[in-house]
Design a protein around this motif. Structure first.
Motif, PDB file in Angstrom:
ATOM      1  N   HIS A 183     -11.144   1.871   0.576  1.00  0.00           N
ATOM      2  CA  HIS A 183      -9.834   2.189   0.385  1.00  0.00           C
ATOM      3  C   HIS A 183      -9.022   0.974   1.160  1.00  0.00           C
ATOM      4  CE1 HIS A 183      -9.332   2.639   4.832  1.00  0.00           C
ATOM      5  NE2 HIS A 183     -10.412   3.436   4.838  1.00  0.00           N
ATOM      6  N   PRO A 184      -7.832   0.773   0.692  1.00  0.00           N
ATOM      7  CA  PRO A 184      -7.191  -0.622   1.019  1.00  0.00           C
ATOM      8  C   PRO A 184      -6.285  -0.466   2.357  1.00  0.00           C
ATOM      9  CG  PRO A 184      -5.594   0.687  -0.392  1.00  0.00           C
ATOM     10  CD  PRO A 184      -6.815   1.555  -0.058  1.00  0.00           C
TER      11      PRO A 184
ATOM     12  N   HIS B 120       0.820  -1.174   0.026  1.00  0.00           N
ATOM     13  CA  HIS B 120      -0.109   0.046  -0.031  1.00  0.00           C
ATOM     14  C   HIS B 120       0.951   1.420   0.053  1.00  0.00           C
ATOM     15  CE1 HIS B 120      -3.121  -2.900   0.284  1.00  0.00           C
ATOM     16  NE2 HIS B 120      -2.931  -2.964   1.479  1.00  0.00           N
TER      17      HIS B 120
ATOM     18  N   ASP C 147      -0.436   3.059  -2.803  1.00  0.00           N
ATOM     19  CA  ASP C 147      -1.984   3.530  -2.550  1.00  0.00           C
ATOM     20  C   ASP C 147      -1.798   4.874  -2.026  1.00  0.00           C
ATOM     21  OD1 ASP C 147      -3.456   1.329  -3.850  1.00  0.00           O
ATOM     22  OD2 ASP C 147      -2.278   0.190  -1.961  1.00  0.00           O
TER      23      ASP C 147
ATOM     24  N   ARG D 248      -0.529   7.797  -4.187  1.00  0.00           N
ATOM     25  CA  ARG D 248      -1.899   8.180  -5.085  1.00  0.00           C
ATOM     26  C   ARG D 248      -2.815   8.957  -4.314  1.00  0.00           C
ATOM     27  NH1 ARG D 248      -2.210   3.381  -6.687  1.00  0.00           N
ATOM     28  NH2 ARG D 248      -1.059   3.571  -8.300  1.00  0.00           N
ATOM     29  N   VAL D 249      -3.210   8.692  -2.888  1.00  0.00           N
ATOM     30  CA  VAL D 249      -4.002   9.369  -2.348  1.00  0.00           C
ATOM     31  C   VAL D 249      -3.290  10.974  -1.886  1.00  0.00           C
ATOM     32  CG1 VAL D 249      -5.160   9.617  -0.137  1.00  0.00           C
ATOM     33  CG2 VAL D 249      -5.348   7.644  -1.342  1.00  0.00           C
TER      34      VAL D 249
END
Length: 304
Positions: free
Chosen positions: A158-159, A91, A94, A97-98
């Protein structure tokens, strides 16, 4: 492999490799040694995928990734990071990216396979680490400013895993290690209190935000787009009072000299509850005390 350059710390990491245990417990798909054997081919595939010319890896590097400067066909200044896929490596892309470049390096692209997590990110220029650029009190201010920007609530779905999952894992690992070192120098009552807090503090937070969890002065680099950018997050969702802890632990001289003042300063800069930050630091000092005996005295000073 003789012509393929490895970061020295990555090479050292396989000399006494205990990854079989991680694989057995589901925290990795392959061991580092196997992954390293495949690295030249992995980097060739990524270079073709993203049309990259890749340089030599940064030295001494880290224990779980291969990182080098790269250029694409447009001449963009980038960095290729290829990480061994294990629990902590999940992650990162991730989170970048956020955040979308707001206080952290900007993610260009990423790809995850069964054994690798690869990121293509912007290059930080000049890339000087915060630890080498500013004195301690100014580092505190930079850390505080960046963390407050990064603490956002990601939109669902979300992950990101809850902070409690990492804390529970560390508490379980501590209990196993303690069986082999029952007289490690810390009072049993203080030890039990610290590990109990490690398990319970995450559930008592009144705010849950995206955390770096491993932010320290080596993971903040000078850049052209912004004065300072965060790299290498290990993101979880949880209590913001947890996030300064790694920075406090890494500043070992200041921490051992006067932990109360250090906690007070960071709590004020971050607008955090001082007592809560103190409890988190106490819990982590207990958890780290088996491998870092110098933290025993700090834990004793911070014990509630």
């Amino acid at each position: 492999m003789s012509e393929f350059e490895l970061p020295s710390l990555l090479l050292e990491s396989v000399q006494d490799d205990d990854d079989a245990d991680l694989i057995a417990r589901g925290f990795a798909t392959v061991g580092r040694r196997t992954w390293i054997e495949h690295l030249p081919g992995i980097i060739d595939e990524l270079s073709a995928r993203w049309s990259l010319t890749v340089g030599r890896p940064f030295q001494p590097g880290g224990v779980a990734s291969w990182v080098a400067k790269a250029r694409n066909d447009n001449g963009d200044h980038l960095v290729l990071k290829v990480g061994w896929r294990h629990e902590e490596a999940l992650h990162e892309a991730d989170a970048l990216r956020v955040w979308n470049g707001n206080g952290a390096v900007r993610l260009v692209d990423s790809v995850t396979t069964t054994d690798s997590c690869a990121l293509l990110i912007e290059e930080c220029d000049p890339g000087t680490a915060l630890s080498a650029a500013l004195p301690p009190l100014q580092r505190d201010e930079v850390i505080a400013e960046l963390l407050q920007r990064l603490w956002i609530e990601p939109a669902a779905p979300h992950p990101f895993r809850p902070l409690s999952s990492m804390c529970d894992l560390w508490a379980d690992e501590f209990d196993l290690k303690l069986q082999d070192a029952p007289s490690h120098g810390l009072d049993p009552g203080i030890t039990a209190a610290g590990i109990e807090l490690l398990r319970t503090l995450p559930s008592t937070a009144d705010r849950h935000v995206l955390l770096c969890t491993d932010l320290h002065a080596e993971n903040i680099l000078a850049a052209a787009r912004e004065p300072w950018l965060v790299i290498d997050p290990k993101p979880y969702l949880g209590d913001p009072a947890y996030d300064p802890i790694q920075y406090l632990l890494d500043a070992s001289d200041r921490l051992t000299a006067d932990p109360e003042s250090f906690v007070g300063r960071m709590a004020a800069l971050l607008d955090l509850d001082r007592d809560r930050l103190r409890l988190w630091l106490f819990a982590r000092c207990v958890q780290e005390s088996l491998d870092s005996p110098e933290l025993i005295a700090v834990a004793e000073q911070l014990a509630p």
